[in-house]
Write a protein that holds these residues in place. Structure first.
Motif, PDB file in Angstrom:
ATOM      1  N   GLY A 126       0.820  -1.209   0.000  1.00 18.02           N
ATOM      2  CA  GLY A 126       0.000   0.000   0.000  1.00 18.02           C
ATOM      3  C   GLY A 126       0.856   1.262   0.000  1.00 18.02           C
ATOM      4  O   GLY A 126       2.063   1.221  -0.226  1.00 18.02           O
ATOM      5  N   VAL A 127       0.205   2.384   0.292  1.00 16.01           N
ATOM      6  CA  VAL A 127       0.883   3.681   0.307  1.00 16.01           C
ATOM      7  C   VAL A 127       1.915   3.696   1.430  1.00 16.01           C
ATOM      8  O   VAL A 127       1.630   3.275   2.549  1.00 16.01           O
ATOM      9  CB  VAL A 127      -0.132   4.827   0.511  1.00 16.01           C
ATOM     10  N   PHE A 128       3.136   4.177   1.135  1.00 17.23           N
ATOM     11  CA  PHE A 128       4.127   4.320   2.200  1.00 17.23           C
ATOM     12  C   PHE A 128       4.701   5.724   2.312  1.00 17.23           C
ATOM     13  O   PHE A 128       5.303   6.053   3.321  1.00 17.23           O
ATOM     14  CB  PHE A 128       5.245   3.271   2.103  1.00 17.23           C
ATOM     15  N   ILE A 129       4.499   6.567   1.322  1.00 18.23           N
ATOM     16  CA  ILE A 129       4.835   7.986   1.459  1.00 18.23           C
ATOM     17  C   ILE A 129       3.604   8.767   1.040  1.00 18.23           C
ATOM     18  O   ILE A 129       3.085   8.586  -0.059  1.00 18.23           O
ATOM     19  CB  ILE A 129       6.051   8.388   0.608  1.00 18.23           C
ATOM     20  N   LYS A 130       3.166   9.640   1.958  1.00 22.29           N
ATOM     21  CA  LYS A 130       1.989  10.443   1.644  1.00 22.29           C
ATOM     22  C   LYS A 130       2.129  11.818   2.285  1.00 22.29           C
ATOM     23  O   LYS A 130       3.004  12.038   3.112  1.00 22.29           O
ATOM     24  CB  LYS A 130       0.702   9.759   2.101  1.00 22.29           C
ATOM     25  N   GLU A 131       1.276  12.722   1.851  1.00 18.84           N
ATOM     26  CA  GLU A 131       1.220  14.085   2.381  1.00 18.84           C
ATOM     27  C   GLU A 131       2.597  14.737   2.430  1.00 18.84           C
ATOM     28  O   GLU A 131       3.022  15.243   3.456  1.00 18.84           O
ATOM     29  CB  GLU A 131       0.557  14.096   3.750  1.00 18.84           C
ATOM     30  N   MET A 132       3.285  14.752   1.305  1.00 13.99           N
ATOM     31  CA  MET A 132       4.620  15.317   1.233  1.00 13.99           C
ATOM     32  C   MET A 132       4.569  16.823   1.013  1.00 13.99           C
ATOM     33  O   MET A 132       3.777  17.325   0.233  1.00 13.99           O
ATOM     34  CB  MET A 132       5.408  14.672   0.094  1.00 13.99           C
ATOM     35  N   THR A 133       5.431  17.539   1.753  1.00 10.66           N
ATOM     36  CA  THR A 133       5.642  18.967   1.536  1.00 10.66           C
ATOM     37  C   THR A 133       7.124  19.159   1.230  1.00 10.66           C
ATOM     38  O   THR A 133       7.882  18.190   1.178  1.00 10.66           O
ATOM     39  CB  THR A 133       5.264  19.787   2.787  1.00 10.66           C
ATOM     40  N   ASP A 134       7.547  20.405   1.061  1.00 11.99           N
ATOM     41  CA  ASP A 134       8.959  20.668   0.796  1.00 11.99           C
ATOM     42  C   ASP A 134       9.859  20.284   1.966  1.00 11.99           C
ATOM     43  O   ASP A 134      11.025  19.994   1.782  1.00 11.99           O
ATOM     44  CB  ASP A 134       9.183  22.144   0.453  1.00 11.99           C
ATOM     45  N   SER A 135       9.322  20.272   3.189  1.00 11.22           N
ATOM     46  CA  SER A 135      10.173  20.017   4.352  1.00 11.22           C
ATOM     47  C   SER A 135       9.826  18.756   5.134  1.00 11.22           C
ATOM     48  O   SER A 135      10.557  18.381   6.051  1.00 11.22           O
ATOM     49  CB  SER A 135      10.108  21.213   5.307  1.00 11.22           C
ATOM     50  N   SER A 136       8.742  18.085   4.808  1.00 14.06           N
ATOM     51  CA  SER A 136       8.372  16.897   5.576  1.00 14.06           C
ATOM     52  C   SER A 136       7.502  15.968   4.737  1.00 14.06           C
ATOM     53  O   SER A 136       7.059  16.315   3.651  1.00 14.06           O
ATOM     54  CB  SER A 136       7.628  17.290   6.856  1.00 14.06           C
ATOM     55  N   LEU A 137       7.295  14.765   5.288  1.00 16.09           N
ATOM     56  CA  LEU A 137       6.407  13.794   4.666  1.00 16.09           C
ATOM     57  C   LEU A 137       5.897  12.857   5.741  1.00 16.09           C
ATOM     58  O   LEU A 137       6.424  12.821   6.847  1.00 16.09           O
ATOM     59  CB  LEU A 137       7.121  13.000   3.571  1.00 16.09           C
ATOM     60  N   ILE A 138       4.863  12.124   5.409  1.00 18.30           N
ATOM     61  CA  ILE A 138       4.348  11.090   6.307  1.00 18.30           C
ATOM     62  C   ILE A 138       4.704   9.745   5.698  1.00 18.30           C
ATOM     63  O   ILE A 138       4.365   9.464   4.548  1.00 18.30           O
ATOM     64  CB  ILE A 138       2.838  11.216   6.528  1.00 18.30           C
ATOM     65  N   PHE A 139       5.414   8.928   6.471  1.00 13.31           N
ATOM     66  CA  PHE A 139       5.813   7.584   6.057  1.00 13.31           C
ATOM     67  C   PHE A 139       4.887   6.597   6.740  1.00 13.31           C
ATOM     68  O   PHE A 139       4.678   6.665   7.952  1.00 13.31           O
ATOM     69  CB  PHE A 139       7.264   7.312   6.474  1.00 13.31           C
ATOM     70  N   VAL A 140       4.334   5.673   5.980  1.00 18.73           N
ATOM     71  CA  VAL A 140       3.427   4.649   6.505  1.00 18.73           C
ATOM     72  C   VAL A 140       4.145   3.304   6.441  1.00 18.73           C
ATOM     73  O   VAL A 140       4.594   2.878   5.375  1.00 18.73           O
ATOM     74  CB  VAL A 140       2.120   4.589   5.690  1.00 18.73           C
TER      75      VAL A 140
END
Length: 142
Positions: free
Chosen positions: A19-33
């Motif tokens: 499934g998804v493992f990188i989401k909601e990425m911005t220039d300075s951060s991301l959410i890793f699942v």
């Protein structure tokens, strides 16, 4: 191919067979699942962790420690390794860039297992502190 390697602002998610493992990425951060579904906020992505000896040493170690198959598939993959603030490996994920092969799972699982065994072979590259870190590298595997 660049969209497969790193999501763009229009498509900010990367997925693998879990499934998804990188989401909601911005220039300075991301959410890793993680594969277990746990979500971790990672700041200063991709630039704070390095393998002791460098990336070429990591690739050499990986190739010399993973059983090579009889056929040469030459699959280009991107590996992602999530670390906590003590450099404990929380999860390892990857995506194939090309080509897609039938025995993908049996090939890639050996590489993922090896990367999980590299505990203690990593260091922080600078004085930046964070709760979680993400390391990314590309490699061609057999």
């Amino acid at each position: 191919m660049s969209q497969t390697i790193m999501p763009t602002k229009e498509d900010t998610q990367l997925s693998d067979e879990h499934g998804v493992f990188i989401k909601e990425m911005t220039d300075s951060s991301l959410i890793f699942v993680t594969t277990q579904g746990n979500e971790y906020l990672v700041h200063n992505r991709f630039n704070n962790i390095s393998y002791i000896g460098g990336e070429n040493k990591l690739k050499e170690d990986m190739c010399s420690n993973v059983d090579i198959y009889e056929s040469e598939n030459n699959i280009l993959v991107i590996f992602y390794i999530l670390f906590d603030n003590n450099l404990q490996i929380k999860d390892v994920r990857c995506i194939d860039v090309c080509p897609k092969v039938e025995n993908w799972d049996s090939i890639i699982n050996k590489y993922l297992l090896y990367l999980r065994s590299t505990q203690g072979k990593w260091m922080k590259s600078d004085n930046t502190s964070g709760k979680y870190y993400l390391y990314r590298f590309a490699g061609v595997i057999d």
